[in-house]
Every structure is written in structure tokens, then in C-alpha cells.
Motif scaffolding. Structure first.
Motif, PDB file in Angstrom:
ATOM      1  N   TYR A 162     -12.899   8.123   0.164  1.00 57.63           N
ATOM      2  CA  TYR A 162     -11.521   7.916  -0.038  1.00 57.63           C
ATOM      3  C   TYR A 162     -10.614   8.520   1.142  1.00 57.63           C
ATOM      4  CZ  TYR A 162      -7.227   7.526  -2.753  1.00 57.63           C
ATOM      5  OH  TYR A 162      -5.803   7.240  -3.347  1.00 57.63           O
ATOM      6  N   ALA A 203       0.887  -1.321  -0.034  1.00 56.90           N
ATOM      7  CA  ALA A 203      -0.140   0.044  -0.123  1.00 56.90           C
ATOM      8  C   ALA A 203       0.791   1.151   0.024  1.00 56.90           C
ATOM      9  CB  ALA A 203      -0.970   0.116   1.286  1.00 56.90           C
ATOM     10  N   GLY A 204       0.372   2.576  -0.449  1.00 56.41           N
ATOM     11  CA  GLY A 204       0.844   3.628  -0.498  1.00 56.41           C
ATOM     12  C   GLY A 204      -0.043   4.844   0.132  1.00 56.41           C
ATOM     13  N   VAL A 205      -1.153   4.574   0.431  1.00 58.39           N
ATOM     14  CA  VAL A 205      -2.089   5.916   0.776  1.00 58.39           C
ATOM     15  C   VAL A 205      -2.723   5.595   1.828  1.00 58.39           C
ATOM     16  CG1 VAL A 205      -4.097   7.045   0.196  1.00 58.39           C
ATOM     17  CG2 VAL A 205      -2.766   6.332  -1.816  1.00 58.39           C
ATOM     18  N   ARG A 217       5.209   4.526  -8.600  1.00 57.72           N
ATOM     19  CA  ARG A 217       4.863   3.167  -8.599  1.00 57.72           C
ATOM     20  C   ARG A 217       3.454   3.294  -9.544  1.00 57.72           C
ATOM     21  NH1 ARG A 217       5.093  -2.067  -7.713  1.00 57.72           N
ATOM     22  NH2 ARG A 217       3.380  -2.568  -6.449  1.00 57.72           N
ATOM     23  N   PRO A 242      -7.550  -3.360  -4.850  1.00 52.48           N
ATOM     24  CA  PRO A 242      -6.758  -2.260  -4.020  1.00 52.48           C
ATOM     25  C   PRO A 242      -7.282  -0.791  -4.627  1.00 52.48           C
ATOM     26  CG  PRO A 242      -5.669  -3.295  -5.930  1.00 52.48           C
ATOM     27  CD  PRO A 242      -6.779  -4.074  -5.703  1.00 52.48           C
ATOM     28  N   THR A 243      -8.147  -0.740  -5.652  1.00 56.02           N
ATOM     29  CA  THR A 243      -8.660   0.534  -6.299  1.00 56.02           C
ATOM     30  C   THR A 243      -9.008   1.738  -5.358  1.00 56.02           C
ATOM     31  OG1 THR A 243      -9.782  -1.075  -7.771  1.00 56.02           O
ATOM     32  CG2 THR A 243     -10.105   1.340  -8.509  1.00 56.02           C
ATOM     33  N   GLY A 244      -9.533   1.486  -4.095  1.00 55.19           N
ATOM     34  CA  GLY A 244      -9.904   2.407  -3.440  1.00 55.19           C
ATOM     35  C   GLY A 244      -8.808   2.964  -2.291  1.00 55.19           C
ATOM     36  N   SER A 273       1.081   6.320  -9.272  1.00 62.55           N
ATOM     37  CA  SER A 273       1.275   6.773  -7.796  1.00 62.55           C
ATOM     38  C   SER A 273       2.655   7.013  -7.622  1.00 62.55           C
ATOM     39  CB  SER A 273       0.810   5.435  -7.031  1.00 62.55           C
ATOM     40  OG  SER A 273       0.922   5.868  -5.827  1.00 62.55           O
ATOM     41  N   MET A 274       3.063   6.852  -6.328  1.00 62.93           N
ATOM     42  CA  MET A 274       4.465   7.255  -6.194  1.00 62.93           C
ATOM     43  C   MET A 274       4.900   6.784  -4.552  1.00 62.93           C
ATOM     44  SD  MET A 274       3.113  11.075  -5.551  1.00 62.93           S
ATOM     45  CE  MET A 274       1.972  11.051  -6.630  1.00 62.93           C
ATOM     46  N   ARG A 275       5.961   6.886  -4.109  1.00 65.75           N
ATOM     47  CA  ARG A 275       6.706   6.773  -2.740  1.00 65.75           C
ATOM     48  C   ARG A 275       7.321   7.743  -2.600  1.00 65.75           C
ATOM     49  NH1 ARG A 275       3.222   3.876  -3.440  1.00 65.75           N
ATOM     50  NH2 ARG A 275       3.168   1.474  -3.002  1.00 65.75           N
ATOM     51  N   TYR A 279      -5.921   8.231 -11.310  1.00 69.96           N
ATOM     52  CA  TYR A 279      -6.583   6.746 -11.572  1.00 69.96           C
ATOM     53  C   TYR A 279      -7.088   7.161 -13.053  1.00 69.96           C
ATOM     54  CZ  TYR A 279      -6.497   6.106  -6.683  1.00 69.96           C
ATOM     55  OH  TYR A 279      -6.044   5.493  -5.267  1.00 69.96           O
TER      56      TYR A 279
HETATM   57  C1  PHB Z   1      -0.071   2.459  -4.475  1.00 70.63           C
HETATM   58  O1  PHB Z   1       0.788   3.489  -4.278  1.00 70.63           O
HETATM   59  O2  PHB Z   1       0.713   1.265  -4.220  1.00 70.63           O
HETATM   60  C2  PHB Z   1      -1.309   2.629  -4.464  1.00 70.63           C
HETATM   61  C3  PHB Z   1      -2.096   3.628  -4.356  1.00 70.63           C
HETATM   62  C4  PHB Z   1      -3.418   3.944  -4.552  1.00 70.63           C
HETATM   63  C5  PHB Z   1      -4.255   2.702  -4.771  1.00 70.63           C
HETATM   64  C6  PHB Z   1      -3.576   1.329  -4.847  1.00 70.63           C
HETATM   65  C7  PHB Z   1      -2.178   1.359  -4.645  1.00 70.63           C
HETATM   66  O3  PHB Z   1      -5.657   2.565  -4.870  1.00 70.63           O
END
Ligand code: PHB
Ligand code: RFL
Length: 389
Positions: free
Chosen positions: A384, A45-47, A219, A292-294, A211-213, A200
Motif C-alpha cells: 500500500y 486519485a487521492g492517495v 470522498r 482503484p481499490t489499492g 476517503s477525503m480531500r 475500506y
Molecule cells: C480517493 O480518495 O479517491 C481514493 C482513495 C483510495 C482509493 C481509491 C480512491 O483506494
């Protein structure tokens, strides 16, 4: 060995619970099947919702998250070339924090080690006993030695493939599941993120996520077939496919580079009821999975941990068992709302291979509804950033 709470699983749920309990002076032992290095190598996960950040603060583990995490006030949804920005701050009065699960887990392990909490790694053959009595115990093997841990309660934080859930008798357990006809191919790359907010992207070719770290670690995901293998996707094929699914202006500014991780995750919605049986309490992925969408998996693990922690605190502090007695109903009420949101966002944004013409029109109408109606955007934003707990 004896402890108050035996925690099965040293992922984020188990570690967060252990640190919150430690703050109350409640003793716990964490049993983890893997090595610490293995747990820390999982890219997930990231969020993080603000409720998660608050719990990390309460556990005394928030410093690096606040220093290094990125606060996001909104995210972009794109539909082919059209973009809609969902302003979380304005619509829901809250933000989310982008900070990798790997870092959350690392911080929790560091805190656990610093506070002298007991974590046993590479435990095998974990079996839960006498869960329907007030003297449950856990047996396992570590480095070839048979061990026994007596406790008051067992917290099943051992993920979807753990042993805790199936320790609830089949006659009591109800399982609800939906499997989606696609997966996500994820790539991590040492490149600057294409945008400073998440994107998205829904397109004729399928879903993609940017997405990002951090400022130099991106990501990305693309929806893929379930039969695909990560090894069959070259980096070039991945970047080409990602570009095709993004709005032109975004695709043009995408910086690509070698992938440092590439993997496929299938998408599933799953809930186990009840989340408590006797002295066993399930938390996180042990009890429920979302697509993982949300960005809800880790976040709903945290709300379980919150309810269980409050219940155990009242039990040990005031001999009040109302919190642990009400745990399953309380946790499940929020879990199902999170399931609804994750399922809805997945249905809105993906290309379903078996969809009918009617389904396609419904998806288009749903997108128009979201683009045109502020109330619909507000509902998305509120879910969200995280429903209250
Ligand atoms: C992620 O950064 O890995 C990530 C972010 C948002 C998502 C799922 C995965 O909805
Ligand atoms: P975990 O992380 O699976 O940890 C369980 C731990 O238990 C251990 N274990 C055992 N230990 C002892 N004995 C046994 N018999 C055991 N069996 C298992 C395991 O080794 C492991 O260390 O569950 P936990 O702690 O409940 O945490 C859940 C989260 O990991 C998960 O929900 C999230 O990663 C989901 N998720 C996301 N969630 C979010 O909130 N936001 C996101 O942006 C987000 N993105 C994602 C995700 C999950 C993904 N994948 C790969 C599933 C993106 C992806 C791609």
C-alpha cells in the motif's frame, strides 16, 4: 516545430515527466486533447505514495503538497462490524499522503507555466509517425491548423483512450485484461470526513470506501452494479447504502450533505506489453489500468515516469542508452506487482455477484488470515505504501 521529447497527454504522467525533464535541460512539448479546465475538473486519485511525493519534490513542485496534504500512518479495513487497523508506519516504516490528483495536476500546470514550458491544448487528430526510425514526428491539428512536431522521442502519456498505445503494431502488442462485474459509485461532498484515516469496508451488501480531500471535503464510494447510472442514485439513497456497509459505530458518526460530484467508474485490470516500441515509450494509464481499490493508478504512472526520466537523462547526458533500452522490462516488473496487489485487494473486499460457495469460503479464509497474521498485514502495508523504485 522541433523538440527533444514530444509528450502526448497533459495528465499527471505527461506533466510530471515534462517538469522532471526540464530540470535536466531536456526540452519537451506537451500535447493535450482537452482544455486545461477540463483536465482540472476530473476528480480522481487521492492517495500518494512517498515515491510520488519524492518525484514531485525533484520536479520542484512539492511545496503545496507538503503544506496542504495529509500524512496518513495507517488505514482501517472493516469486515461488517469488525475493524482491523493497518499501521503503515509500524509495519512498513512509511506513510502515504492524501492530496487530490486535481491539486497535483494544478501544481504541475502552475510550475510548467512559470518555467515557460510549452503545452498545446485542444489538439486534435494526433498521429505518431516513423516511431521505428531515429527521426519520429507527430502530426496534429490545433484550432483548425495542421501542425508537425519533430522530435527524438515520443512519450505516450495519453491515458487509456489515447492514440499512443495503438501506434504499437498489433503484431507486437500483447494485451492482458480482467473486467470486474461491478463499478464504483463515487460522491464528493463538502462534509467533514467520517474518520481521520481511510476506511475500506467490506460487507454483505458490498464494498464501500471512506476517503477525503481535506477537513471539510469527503470522498466516498460504494460498489454498484455495472448497469447502474449515477443519475439514478439520489443523495439519500447513496448515504443510506453507505451507512449500511460501514461498521455501526462509524455509520452513526457519518455527516451527510449534498453531493457536489457523483459518478460511476467501472473496474478493470489491464496491461499492455511492451511499454516501448522504437522511439515510443508508454507511461501511466496509456499502458496499464488497475481497479482503484489499492490506490495505485496514479502511483504506478509515477514509477513509469521515474524509469523513463532516468533513461532519457542518461541518454542525453552520457549517451548511455541502457536505461531507455531496459525501460519496458523495468517498468513492467513493477507494474505487474502493482496489478497483483490491486487485484488481490479488490478480490478480498468486494462482493462478487457470480461467486460460488467455495469462493465465499476462500474470501472468508483470506479475511481471517489477514486479521490474525501480522505477516499478512505487513505484506498489505508494504504494498500500500508503495514498492521501491
Ligand atoms: C480517493 O480518495 O479517491 C481514493 C482513495 C483510495 C482509493 C481509491 C480512491 O483506494
Ligand atoms: P490521464 O489522467 O488519463 O491523462 C491522460 C491525458 O491525455 C489526454 N489525451 C490526449 N491528449 C492528446 N491527444 C490524444 N489523442 C489524447 N488522448 C487523451 C487526456 O485528455 C488526459 O488529459 O492518465 P495519466 O496521466 O497516466 O494518469 C493516470 C491517473 O489519472 C490514473 O491512474 C488515476 O486517476 C487512477 N486512480 C487512482 N490512482 C491512485 O494512484 N490513487 C488513487 O487513490 C486513485 N483513485 C483513480 C482513483 C481513478 C479513478 N477513476 C475515475 C478512473 C479513483 C477513481 C475513481
Amino acid at each position: 516545430m522541433r523538440t527533444q521529447v514530444a509528450i502526448i497527454g497533459g495528465g499527471p504522467s505527461g506533466l510530471l515527466l515534462s517538469q522532471l525533464l526540464m530540470k535536466e535541460g531536456i526540452e519537451a512539448v506537451v500535447l493535450e486533447r482537452q482544455t486545461k479546465a477540463h483536465v482540472l475538473s476530473r476528480i480522481r486519485a487521492g492517495v500518494l505514495e512517498s515515491g510520488f511525493v519524492r518525484l514531485m519534490d525533484e520536479a520542484g513542485v512539492v511545496r503545496r503538497l507538503v503544506e496542504e496534504g495529509f500524512v496518513h500512518e495507517g488505514a482501517i479495513l472493516s469486515f461488517d462490524n469488525e475493524q482491523v487497523r493497518i499501521d503503515f508506519a509500524e509495519l512498513a516504516g512509511q506513510t502515504v499522503t492524501v492530496y487530490g490528483q486535481t491539486e497535483v495536476t494544478r501544481d504541475l500546470y502552475d510550475a510548467r507555466e512559470a518555467s515557460g514550458g510549452s503545452t498545446l491544448f485542444q489538439v486534435e487528430d494526433v498521429v505518431l509517425h516513423d516511431l521505428d526510425s531515429d527521426k519520429p514526428y507527430v502530426t496534429f491539428r490545433q484550432h483548425g491548423q495542421d501542425m508537425r512536431l519533430d522530435c527524438d522521442f515520443v512519450a505516450g502519456c495519453d491515458g487509456f483512450h489515447g492514440v499512443s498505445r495503438t501506434s504499437i503494431p498489433a503484431s507486437v502488442r500483447r494485451e492482458f485484461e480482467k473486467v470486474y462485474p461491478f463499478g464504483w459509485l463515487g460522491v464528493l461532498s463538502e462534509t467533514p470526513p467520517v474518520h481521520d484515516e481511510l476506511i475500506y469496508a467490506s460487507s454483505q451488501r458490498g464494498f464501500a470506501l471512506c476517503s477525503m480531500r481535506n477537513a471539510n471535503l469527503s470522498r466516498y464510494y460504494v460498489q454498484c452494479d455495472l448497469s447502474d447510472k449515477a443519475g439514478d442514485w439520489s443523495d439519500d439513497a447513496f448515504w443510506d447504502e453507505l451507512r449500511r456497509r460501514l461498521p455501526d459505530s462509524v455509520a452513526q458518526s457519518l455527516v451527510t450533505g449534498p453531493s457536489i460530484e457523483k459518478s460511476i467508474a467501472p473496474l478493470r485490470s489491464y496491461v499492455c506489453e511492451p511499454m516501448r516500441w522504437g522511439r515510443l515509450f508508454l507511461c501511466g494509464d496509456a499502458a496499464h489500468i488497475v481497479p482503484p481499490t489499492g490506490a495505485k493508478g496514479l502511483n504506478s504512472a509515477a514509477s513509469d515516469v521515474y524509469y523513463l526520466h532516468r533513461g532519457l537523462r542518461a541518454f542525453y547526458g552520457e549517451r548511455d542508452s541502457a536505461g531507455i533500452d531496459g525501460y519496458s522490462a523495468k517498468a513492467l516488473a513493477r507494474v505487474w506487482k502493482t496489478q497483483r496487489f490491486s487485484w488481490w485487494m479488490t478480490s478480498l473486499l468486494h462482493r462478487f455477484p457470480d461467486r460460488s460457495d467455495f469462493d465465499i469460503r476462500m474470501q472468508q479464509a483470506e479475511i481471517a488470515h489477514l486479521q490474525e497474521l501480522r505477516a499478512a498485514q505487513e505484506t498489505l502495508a508494504r504494498n500500500y505504501v508503495g514498492l521501491p523504485y
